[in-house]
Design an enzyme around this catalytic site. Sequence first.
Site, PDB file in Angstrom:
ATOM      1  N   ASP A  73       1.756  25.405  15.757  1.00 30.75           N
ATOM      2  CA  ASP A  73       1.531  24.097  15.119  1.00 30.75           C
ATOM      3  C   ASP A  73       1.460  24.297  13.604  1.00 30.75           C
ATOM      4  OD1 ASP A  73       0.821  21.526  14.455  1.00 30.75           O
ATOM      5  OD2 ASP A  73      -1.145  21.578  15.401  1.00 30.75           O
ATOM      6  N   CYS A  82       5.241  18.665  12.653  1.00 32.50           N
ATOM      7  CA  CYS A  82       5.084  17.429  11.881  1.00 32.50           C
ATOM      8  C   CYS A  82       6.291  17.226  10.967  1.00 32.50           C
ATOM      9  CB  CYS A  82       3.786  17.444  11.093  1.00 32.50           C
ATOM     10  SG  CYS A  82       3.559  18.911  10.099  1.00 32.50           S
ATOM     11  N   CYS A 121      -8.464  -1.303   2.152  1.00 33.68           N
ATOM     12  CA  CYS A 121      -7.211  -0.763   2.698  1.00 33.68           C
ATOM     13  C   CYS A 121      -7.236  -0.791   4.221  1.00 33.68           C
ATOM     14  CB  CYS A 121      -7.008   0.676   2.202  1.00 33.68           C
ATOM     15  SG  CYS A 121      -5.492   1.395   2.836  1.00 33.68           S
ATOM     16  N   TYR A 154      -1.591  29.074  14.256  1.00 33.63           N
ATOM     17  CA  TYR A 154      -1.932  27.958  13.370  1.00 33.63           C
ATOM     18  C   TYR A 154      -2.970  27.069  14.073  1.00 33.63           C
ATOM     19  CZ  TYR A 154       2.473  29.324  11.156  1.00 33.63           C
ATOM     20  OH  TYR A 154       3.488  30.017  10.555  1.00 33.63           O
ATOM     21  N   CYS A 174       0.841  -1.198   0.000  1.00 35.67           N
ATOM     22  CA  CYS A 174       0.000   0.000   0.000  1.00 35.67           C
ATOM     23  C   CYS A 174       0.881   1.255   0.000  1.00 35.67           C
ATOM     24  CB  CYS A 174      -0.869  -0.021   1.250  1.00 35.67           C
ATOM     25  SG  CYS A 174      -1.814   1.478   1.497  1.00 35.67           S
ATOM     26  N   GLU A 205      -5.405  31.840  12.675  1.00 34.70           N
ATOM     27  CA  GLU A 205      -5.499  30.817  11.631  1.00 34.70           C
ATOM     28  C   GLU A 205      -5.809  31.498  10.305  1.00 34.70           C
ATOM     29  OE1 GLU A 205      -5.451  27.328  11.002  1.00 34.70           O
ATOM     30  OE2 GLU A 205      -6.219  27.907   9.023  1.00 34.70           O
TER      31      GLU A 205
HETATM   32  C1  LIG Z   1      -0.831  21.400  11.229  1.00 33.09           C
HETATM   33  S1  LIG Z   1      -2.311  22.311  11.139  1.00 33.09           S
HETATM   34  C2  LIG Z   1      -2.656  22.518  12.848  1.00 33.09           C
HETATM   35  C3  LIG Z   1      -4.067  22.882  13.187  1.00 33.09           C
HETATM   36  C4  LIG Z   1      -4.470  22.705  14.637  1.00 33.09           C
HETATM   37  N1  LIG Z   1      -3.475  23.195  15.545  1.00 33.09           N
HETATM   38  C5  LIG Z   1      -4.820  21.268  14.927  1.00 33.09           C
HETATM   39  O1  LIG Z   1      -4.098  20.582  15.633  1.00 33.09           O
HETATM   40  O2  LIG Z   1      -5.875  20.805  14.432  1.00 33.09           O
HETATM   41  C6  LIG Z   1      -1.733  23.844  10.571  1.00 33.09           C
HETATM   42  C7  LIG Z   1      -2.785  24.903  10.424  1.00 33.09           C
HETATM   43  O3  LIG Z   1      -2.125  26.116  10.052  1.00 33.09           O
HETATM   44  C8  LIG Z   1      -2.931  26.795   9.113  1.00 33.09           C
HETATM   45  N2  LIG Z   1      -2.013  27.707   8.397  1.00 33.09           N
HETATM   46  C9  LIG Z   1      -1.222  27.426   7.318  1.00 33.09           C
HETATM   47  N3  LIG Z   1      -0.475  28.498   6.995  1.00 33.09           N
HETATM   48  C10 LIG Z   1      -0.783  29.464   7.893  1.00 33.09           C
HETATM   49  C11 LIG Z   1      -0.319  30.796   8.085  1.00 33.09           C
HETATM   50  N4  LIG Z   1       0.596  31.320   7.274  1.00 33.09           N
HETATM   51  N5  LIG Z   1      -0.834  31.502   9.102  1.00 33.09           N
HETATM   52  C12 LIG Z   1      -1.761  30.958   9.931  1.00 33.09           C
HETATM   53  N6  LIG Z   1      -2.245  29.716   9.787  1.00 33.09           N
HETATM   54  C13 LIG Z   1      -1.760  28.959   8.785  1.00 33.09           C
HETATM   55  C14 LIG Z   1      -3.569  25.696   8.311  1.00 33.09           C
HETATM   56  O4  LIG Z   1      -4.748  26.150   7.681  1.00 33.09           O
HETATM   57  C15 LIG Z   1      -3.842  24.648   9.384  1.00 33.09           C
HETATM   58  O5  LIG Z   1      -5.113  24.830   9.953  1.00 33.09           O
END
Ligand SMILES: C[S@@+](CC[C@H](N)C(=O)[O-])C[C@H]1O[C@@H](n2cnc3c(N)ncnc32)[C@H](O)[C@@H]1O
Length: 598
Positions: free
Chosen positions: A529, A556, A323, A460, A241, A481
């Site tokens: 995040d 991540c 899957c 984020y 997979c 966000e």
């Molecule tokens: C890894 S996710 C984490 C979301 C949340 N903390 C969670 O655990 O569900 C990253 C988030 O950052 C947002 N994001 C991406 N680029 C960004 C930016 N330049 N400024 C603010 N937010 C952003 C994405 O839309 C997404 O919701």
Amino acid sequence: MLLQSRHPRLLDAPTPLRIRLVRQRDRHTPVGDPFPVHLQLELRLANRDRRLLGGAGAAHMAVDRQLEQVGGASLLVPFGSSGGLSQPFDGAALEQRRMALVDRLHLVVVLLTREVEVVFAVQLAEEALGAGRIGVEVDGQGPGTIGQMPNGPEQQVISTEARPRRGEVLELEVEDLVYGGRGLARTNGYVVFVAGALPGDRLRAEVTKAKRSFAEARPVELLRPSDDRLADRCVHDGDPCPGAPWQALPYELQLAHKRRQVSDALERIGGLEGFELDEIEPAIEQWGYRNKLEYSFGEREGELALGFHARGRWDLIVDAKGCLLGSERTNAVRDEVHEWAQLEGIPAYDLRAREGVLRNLVVREGRRTGQVQSRLVTSPAAFPRPPVDLHTVIEGPSGGTDGPTGALGAERLEEEVCGLRFGLSHGAFFQTNTEMAERLYAIAGEFAGLRGTERVFDLYCGIGTIGLTLARHAGEVWGLEVIPEAVADAERNAEANGIGNARFVAAGARTGVRPLLEEAGRPDVVVIDPPRAGLSQKIVRRVIECEARRIVYVSCNPTTLAPNAAQLSEAGYRLRRVKPVDMFPQTPHIECVALLER
Ligand SMILES: C[S@@+](CC[C@H](N)C(=O)[O-])C[C@H]1O[C@@H](n2cnc3c(N)ncnc32)[C@H](O)[C@@H]1O
């Protein structure tokens, strides 16, 4: 001049040095003539960069992805990441530190204990350097230069004969796994990355990409499997997979590799030390953990297939019936849509021919609520009502799944995490492993060390999951966000859970933090995040301006956490603790939570 004789001091140095590739010295001059000027790279070593490259083991870092076209011939590549970033065109790219600006230059930097091999290839390079010994001179704290090392001890020899060609089949012994999950092998000192190979495998592999300095290959015959190899459990169309590339690796070894890759990245890319690296948090479920599956439609031997892209192929879809990454519920939805499409005789969209209808199916599941949300992505076309909740229409050859979306069923999906109920729009981010998201947030909460009075920024924040879980233990929470729908979800989620001390702002981190600081005042704790690309330098500066006592960085991608943590360290923070968390068993993806304090 580049080719002047240098003392090979690096290899003699009692303490190996970490080298940061900063920039090409003259990146505005066109490539071609005269060669040495263009190839000269500057390696800047500061005092604090004098770090051990590591004890046992090795870090292997490939630089091979074109991220952004800079002034014509120049490529911007990330230093220390393999396979590039998931958001290659993110505006962050140009600002990232430890990026190398190179002209038609592909680098593989393999850092070994007490040894730095810099292998570079540009058409003229080998001629100019005699295709022989390439070394690195390090001149104390000043700039060093990549150049010839005429009298050095035995070094990496890159000869044109050793370089395999595309299509060539090589017999290889896999030594290690590199970040991103590929196996690393060598042939006459030449580095070959083999997809799907494990350390200890002896195999024949066909070269799919041959750069001057390294190659990529795909296995064609396993001559002697690694002693560690397990039989594949999740197989589609006879192949493992694509969503579970590490399934042949016993789970304990997956965990060990991930933990080591986190420490490698932090120590060798970030030059960080003195932090506590916790044991990795194992996943609760090793299979069937994904709450979101994104399938693609394709044709396979005249039949409609609904599944995943075959590894390394954008034009070949393997059918993903049964899957093991999804649950019975998500699999049942996939089967229903597949049968409907077959029955109605609707053709898959063909990216190459730019014709056809069915593009993708996205299935999301509320594991705790039992809800399922399905979204069909198609080209504009008339067809009978599909058995899905949402329908997105995309025009043109885009390979993405975002577009105007109409509702045929429920628009939002609900899920429960950490005792709270969250609603999410189809475009909003939600952690793919619900059970482990709960663990991740609990660890973030522990690292935040709240006492009930603090002001917390959740940068984020997505639909507010981290902020709202922390709000119960904080004075106030402010979420930031970029996706407005996710912010609307976060506000609704605060209200639905009776949380009155959390506010959310729709803005990008680069421009949104300063106004947030003005409105909210200085935070005690900042939670970050970001997506895999990490923080751009500008955003790091905005975070530093927050002057928070504590930063909790949920990452991540350890190869972007590392430079970000290093930048924060330079600004007075100390990396205290890092806990890797396995959110994605059977894959090389690594998540971790880091605590930095001032
Ligand atoms: C890894 S996710 C984490 C979301 C949340 N903390 C969670 O655990 O569900 C990253 C988030 O950052 C947002 N994001 C991406 N680029 C960004 C930016 N330049 N400024 C603010 N937010 C952003 C994405 O839309 C997404 O919701």
